[in-house]
Every structure is written in structure tokens, then in C-alpha cells.
Scaffold this motif. Sequence first.
Motif, mmCIF file in Angstrom:
data_model
loop_
_atom_site.group_PDB
_atom_site.id
_atom_site.type_symbol
_atom_site.label_atom_id
_atom_site.label_comp_id
_atom_site.label_asym_id
_atom_site.label_seq_id
_atom_site.Cartn_x
_atom_site.Cartn_y
_atom_site.Cartn_z
ATOM 1 N N VAL A 39 10.064 -16.047 57.762
ATOM 2 C CA VAL A 39 8.687 -15.879 56.715
ATOM 3 C C VAL A 39 9.420 -16.853 55.572
ATOM 4 C CG1 VAL A 39 8.819 -14.271 55.080
ATOM 5 C CG2 VAL A 39 6.771 -15.567 55.496
ATOM 6 N N GLN A 40 10.878 -16.327 55.076
ATOM 7 C CA GLN A 40 11.659 -16.367 53.959
ATOM 8 C C GLN A 40 11.873 -18.266 54.153
ATOM 9 O OE1 GLN A 40 13.109 -15.079 55.710
ATOM 10 N NE2 GLN A 40 15.613 -15.250 55.604
ATOM 11 N N VAL A 41 11.668 -18.829 55.102
ATOM 12 C CA VAL A 41 11.898 -20.213 54.490
ATOM 13 C C VAL A 41 10.651 -20.908 54.958
ATOM 14 C CG1 VAL A 41 13.717 -20.199 56.782
ATOM 15 C CG2 VAL A 41 11.408 -20.758 57.502
ATOM 16 N N MET A 42 9.098 -20.265 53.920
ATOM 17 C CA MET A 42 8.074 -21.147 54.460
ATOM 18 C C MET A 42 7.726 -22.206 53.023
ATOM 19 S SD MET A 42 5.443 -20.800 56.936
ATOM 20 C CE MET A 42 4.770 -20.871 55.936
ATOM 21 N N THR A 43 8.562 -21.880 52.122
ATOM 22 C CA THR A 43 8.749 -22.620 51.196
ATOM 23 C C THR A 43 8.898 -24.822 51.740
ATOM 24 O OG1 THR A 43 8.565 -20.486 49.133
ATOM 25 C CG2 THR A 43 8.928 -22.847 48.349
ATOM 26 N N ARG A 44 10.143 -24.090 52.094
ATOM 27 C CA ARG A 44 10.726 -25.405 51.985
ATOM 28 C C ARG A 44 10.753 -26.177 53.577
ATOM 29 N NH1 ARG A 44 14.892 -25.670 55.878
ATOM 30 N NH2 ARG A 44 15.628 -23.401 56.356
ATOM 31 N N PHE A 45 9.597 -25.413 54.554
ATOM 32 C CA PHE A 45 9.090 -26.043 55.963
ATOM 33 C C PHE A 45 7.894 -26.418 54.861
ATOM 34 C CE2 PHE A 45 6.039 -24.843 59.395
ATOM 35 C CZ PHE A 45 7.038 -25.758 60.393
ATOM 36 N N ILE A 46 7.068 -26.015 53.906
ATOM 37 C CA ILE A 46 5.448 -26.674 53.775
ATOM 38 C C ILE A 46 6.133 -27.859 53.005
ATOM 39 C CG2 ILE A 46 3.499 -26.351 52.702
ATOM 40 C CD1 ILE A 46 3.738 -24.891 55.244
ATOM 41 N N SER A 47 7.011 -27.700 52.360
ATOM 42 C CA SER A 47 6.968 -28.562 51.462
ATOM 43 C C SER A 47 7.700 -29.901 51.283
ATOM 44 C CB SER A 47 8.404 -27.901 49.981
ATOM 45 O OG SER A 47 7.707 -26.988 49.160
ATOM 46 N N VAL A 48 7.787 -29.933 52.677
ATOM 47 C CA VAL A 48 8.262 -30.945 52.967
ATOM 48 C C VAL A 48 7.821 -31.819 54.294
ATOM 49 C CG1 VAL A 48 11.259 -30.277 52.016
ATOM 50 C CG2 VAL A 48 10.069 -30.076 55.102
ATOM 51 N N SER A 49 7.266 -30.825 54.804
ATOM 52 C CA SER A 49 6.906 -31.054 56.168
ATOM 53 C C SER A 49 5.625 -31.966 56.507
ATOM 54 C CB SER A 49 6.475 -29.961 57.035
ATOM 55 O OG SER A 49 7.228 -29.443 57.850
ATOM 56 N N THR A 50 4.744 -31.793 55.617
ATOM 57 C CA THR A 50 3.003 -32.379 54.597
ATOM 58 C C THR A 50 3.124 -32.989 53.580
ATOM 59 O OG1 THR A 50 1.348 -31.891 54.773
ATOM 60 C CG2 THR A 50 2.292 -29.961 54.849
ATOM 61 N N PRO A 51 2.374 -34.114 53.244
ATOM 62 C CA PRO A 51 1.811 -34.101 51.990
ATOM 63 C C PRO A 51 0.747 -33.517 51.067
ATOM 64 C CG PRO A 51 1.251 -35.878 53.740
ATOM 65 C CD PRO A 51 1.955 -35.249 54.310
ATOM 66 N N ALA A 52 0.367 -33.485 52.160
ATOM 67 C CA ALA A 52 -1.494 -32.214 52.199
ATOM 68 C C ALA A 52 -1.223 -31.906 51.051
ATOM 69 C CB ALA A 52 -2.004 -31.396 53.274
ATOM 70 N N ILE A 53 -0.453 -30.571 50.980
ATOM 71 C CA ILE A 53 -0.414 -30.277 49.933
ATOM 72 C C ILE A 53 -0.479 -30.469 49.009
ATOM 73 C CG2 ILE A 53 2.486 -29.597 50.231
ATOM 74 C CD1 ILE A 53 2.034 -26.719 49.755
ATOM 75 N N TYR A 54 0.066 -30.877 48.300
ATOM 76 C CA TYR A 54 0.800 -32.350 47.295
ATOM 77 C C TYR A 54 -0.303 -32.547 46.902
ATOM 78 C CZ TYR A 54 5.272 -30.756 47.991
ATOM 79 O OH TYR A 54 6.816 -30.766 47.849
ATOM 80 N N TRP A 55 -1.237 -33.306 47.657
ATOM 81 C CA TRP A 55 -2.204 -33.572 47.632
ATOM 82 C C TRP A 55 -3.870 -32.653 46.444
ATOM 83 C CZ3 TRP A 55 -2.474 -36.394 52.624
ATOM 84 C CH2 TRP A 55 -1.508 -37.993 52.915
ATOM 85 N N PHE A 56 -3.422 -31.865 47.412
ATOM 86 C CA PHE A 56 -4.291 -29.955 46.955
ATOM 87 C C PHE A 56 -3.522 -29.835 45.548
ATOM 88 C CE2 PHE A 56 -4.738 -26.121 47.528
ATOM 89 C CZ PHE A 56 -6.324 -25.885 46.938
ATOM 90 N N CYS A 57 -3.020 -30.118 45.358
ATOM 91 C CA CYS A 57 -2.390 -29.463 43.889
ATOM 92 C C CYS A 57 -3.243 -30.369 42.710
ATOM 93 C CB CYS A 57 -0.796 -29.698 44.013
ATOM 94 S SG CYS A 57 -0.453 -28.061 44.855
ATOM 95 N N ALA A 58 -3.052 -31.558 43.393
ATOM 96 C CA ALA A 58 -2.938 -32.735 42.511
ATOM 97 C C ALA A 58 -5.061 -32.305 42.424
ATOM 98 C CB ALA A 58 -2.702 -34.242 43.201
ATOM 99 N N HIS A 59 -5.724 -31.759 43.410
ATOM 100 C CA HIS A 59 -7.167 -32.415 43.386
ATOM 101 C C HIS A 59 -7.154 -31.041 42.352
ATOM 102 C CE1 HIS A 59 -10.762 -30.945 44.080
ATOM 103 N NE2 HIS A 59 -10.281 -29.290 45.057
ATOM 104 N N LEU A 60 -6.496 -30.063 42.542
ATOM 105 C CA LEU A 60 -6.571 -28.608 41.274
ATOM 106 C C LEU A 60 -6.740 -28.845 39.909
ATOM 107 C CD1 LEU A 60 -4.513 -25.608 43.446
ATOM 108 C CD2 LEU A 60 -7.294 -26.049 42.990
ATOM 109 N N ILE A 61 -5.032 -30.064 39.670
ATOM 110 C CA ILE A 61 -5.173 -30.413 38.323
ATOM 111 C C ILE A 61 -6.203 -31.601 38.236
ATOM 112 C CG2 ILE A 61 -3.338 -31.635 36.904
ATOM 113 C CD1 ILE A 61 -1.093 -30.739 38.838
ATOM 114 N N TYR A 62 -6.754 -32.279 38.798
ATOM 115 C CA TYR A 62 -7.566 -32.613 38.482
ATOM 116 C C TYR A 62 -8.827 -32.248 37.785
ATOM 117 C CZ TYR A 62 -6.960 -38.535 39.240
ATOM 118 O OH TYR A 62 -6.491 -39.414 38.772
#
Length: 474
Positions: free
Chosen positions: A420-443
Motif C-alpha cells: 500500500v505504501q506504493v499507492m502514492t507513486r502508483f496513482i500519481s504516474v498512472s492516470t491523469p484523472a487525479i490531476y483533473w479532479f484536483c484542478a476541478h477542486l481548485i476551480y
Amino acid sequence: MKKINKKDIGVVIKCAIITRLFVFIIPLILSILHIHDYDTSASLSTTTTSSSLDKIIVFLLGRFERWDAIYYLRIAEYGYEYEQNFAFFPIYPIFMRLLSSGIIMVIGEENLRMRAALILSGFIISNICFIFAAVELYRLTKEIMKNEEYALITSILFCITPGGIFMSSIYTESLFAMCTIKGLRYLATSNHILASLLFSCATGTRSNGLLLCGFLVYSFFQSFFQKIFFSVVYLFIRHNKEIKRNLAPTRSKIEINLPNPIKRMIFLIVECIVVATPYIAFQSYGYFLFCHSLQRTKRPWCDATIPSMYGFVQAEYWNQGFLKYWEVKQIPNFILAAPIIILSFCGIYSYFSSLLFNPSPASSTSTSTSTSASTSTSNHKNDEKISNMQTPSRYHQLILLEYCLHWTFLTIFGILCMHVQVMTRFISVSTPAIYWFCAHLIYSHHRLRRWVISYFIFFTILGSVLFCTFYPWT
């Protein structure tokens, strides 16, 4: 080809370089302060130095030689000596070896040892690929969202990713992210050939590159999958009249159009074979090395109906498997992974709940995954038919369905079957969707803006300190 805002690209590049310098400075400070490693076994793999240049490189970059980096360096220098090394795919070590050989050829072997050259090469490859990945994410987001500001925010968030230390270290994250994002951009512009080749490179870098075949399958049968998705949802919520009323217009307006199905299926099969070829070739190499060698003892997995060296290695040496990591002693690692897990579930829930309560394929699907003019025309008709419906936020658009399905699978699989400790890097590099969601939160959620940015920056710093001192941040 659509015009690219060069000013925004310049901002993205500057932001990527600044964050890489920031991540570089943290381990450098730790070295200057002589902060010792938590796991002293790291000293067993310390690079031997002879020349002044060796010592400089090891002093500046030696802190990046941690955890998986040790394996990649060993493989790049000596090849696949041991069975457990087959948990690490070959494209990145090959690039490291090629670049380091070129550097030694220029500088001279007497001035630079191979190990130090490999450390330098890995660092260069990772950081250059990260910059390209940030730029490609901007282009992909602009292609899909049709908004330069949204694309810029997304790319800046990527630059301060909470898994930032792995993007600069001797890890595959940056190379994989670059191949994945660039491949998705080509797929978004209907260039399936280049997309398949880049996805193939991603598979040769990390095993989860195989999942990118899903984007190819979805792109060929986009309207069909959308129809199936809404039909399944419609079936499960048949007792909820409000949601059924919301879904009915969307479900009825999606037209299934599959021109030349045989030809398209042949193309799809070929593309998926291209993507899977590095994985198959790598496993075949391991099979002949350990199952047909007179100098090695035959391994247990050799006699399996479908021999899977990678699956065996992950289970035998890394204890990977369903719920194997769900132990009381791993609670601290679950706590470290909790932010990215919570963020992922929030993003996934936000997206799919929006499809239920405010469904609208309002974003143009013709720019993303169609491979023929007739399909593009059909998608355009779908958009015209629902143009009078309420338009959701840029994140809550049907065009992102494939990305969010991919994100959902990665999150669930990571929690249940991985360390489970690899989840941060695993999700961070595998999908752009997480950054789109965070951009949505900022907006859309100004109160959450500070929390999102703080999390990204804090975990960049925390992860850099933990990783470089050999704490369990892998």
C-alpha cells in the motif's frame, strides 16, 4: 494541428524544472548535514569511487540510489542475474546503459566508473522525461477539456505531485508517465499507431502498461461502451425514479455506430498485440533463462499451464497478492497512503455520481477516440442532440469515462493486491484523472484549494526526506 500556447508551455517547463531543482536540493541538504540512513543495509550497495568525478556524482546524486533504484542500477550494469530481478522491466535499465556508455565514451573510463555513470544517466533520464510528461499533460488536457487555464493548472499540479521524489530518482515513474500521457494524447487525436507504440514502451517500462490496452478497446467501441455503461447503471437503479429520469435522455441519445467491424477488430487486435509484446518477450526471456538452462535449477513456475514468471516473482519475493499486505504492522503504511486513497475515492465518487444525477455527454467525443469519419459524425450528432441539456463541470464529462474507469481499477487493485505504501507513486504516474479532479477542486471549491496544494507540497517534502534516508517510502 491545434495551436499551442507557447507561453503556457514555457510556464509548465519552468515549473517542472523548478520543482526538480527543489527535489534535488532536499537530498543534497541531507548529505551535507550527514543525516544517516534509517536502513543501514543501504551501505552494502554504496557505489565505489576512484576519480574525483565519481565522488562528485555520488555526493550529489547518491541519495537517489535507494530502494528499487538499487535493482535498476544492478540490472543496467550486469543484466538479469537473479530471478527476483524480473520484477523490474527492462526499458529503463536499457536506456540507462546506453546513455552511461555514451557518457563514458566521451569522458573516458579512467575518469568515470560505470556505476557512477549509471546513477547520472538514471537521474538525467528521469528528470528529462518528467519535463516532457508535464508538457504532454498540458497538451492532453487542452485537447480534451478545450481550456488552456484548466490545462495549465493540471500541469502545475503534476509538477508538484506528491510522488515527486520518484520522478527524479532512478525509478521508472517519469518514463512511464511520459509514454502513457503522450500515448493518450495521440489516442485523443485518433493516431492509434503512435499511441500503440508509446503504450508498448510503457509496458516495457512497467507491467501496468498492459492496462493501456483498455483505452484502445474503449476507443474502438466508444459509443457501445457508453451505451452499456448507462444501461447497466439504469438496471441497478431501476427503483430510483429520480435517477432513472435523469439517465433516460442520455441513454436514449447515445447511438451505437460500429462501421467496418471486422476491419476495426483486426486493427484492435494488432494494436493490443503491439502493446503486450514487451511483456510477452520479457517473460519469454525469463522462461528460457530459468526453465531451459542446464546451468540453473528448474523453478516451480516453469511447469505451470501458463508460466508466469512475473506473477511468481511478485508473490514469492515481494509478497504481492490479494490482501497479503493487510496486516496490523502495516497500519503506518496505510496511514501514509491514506491521502491519495481518500483523494482517489472522492474523485471517483464525484465523477460517477455526477453521471447519475446530472448525466451529459456534453463534451465532444469526436476529438478523443474515434478512428473513422463516420464514427466522428455519429459522436457529433450525439452532442447536438443533447446540447440543450445542462453542461456539467469540465471534470464531470462523459469523455472522461474511460479515464475514470481506469483510475477506479488502479485504486481498487492497489489497495487490495499491492504494497500500500506504493499507492502514492502508483496513482500519481498512472492516470491523469487525479490531476483533473484536483484542478476541478481548485476551480470549484475554493475552501479545498489550500488543502489540495498543501497536501501536494507537504508530501513532496516528506516523501523526499523519507526516501532519501531509506525509510519505507517506496
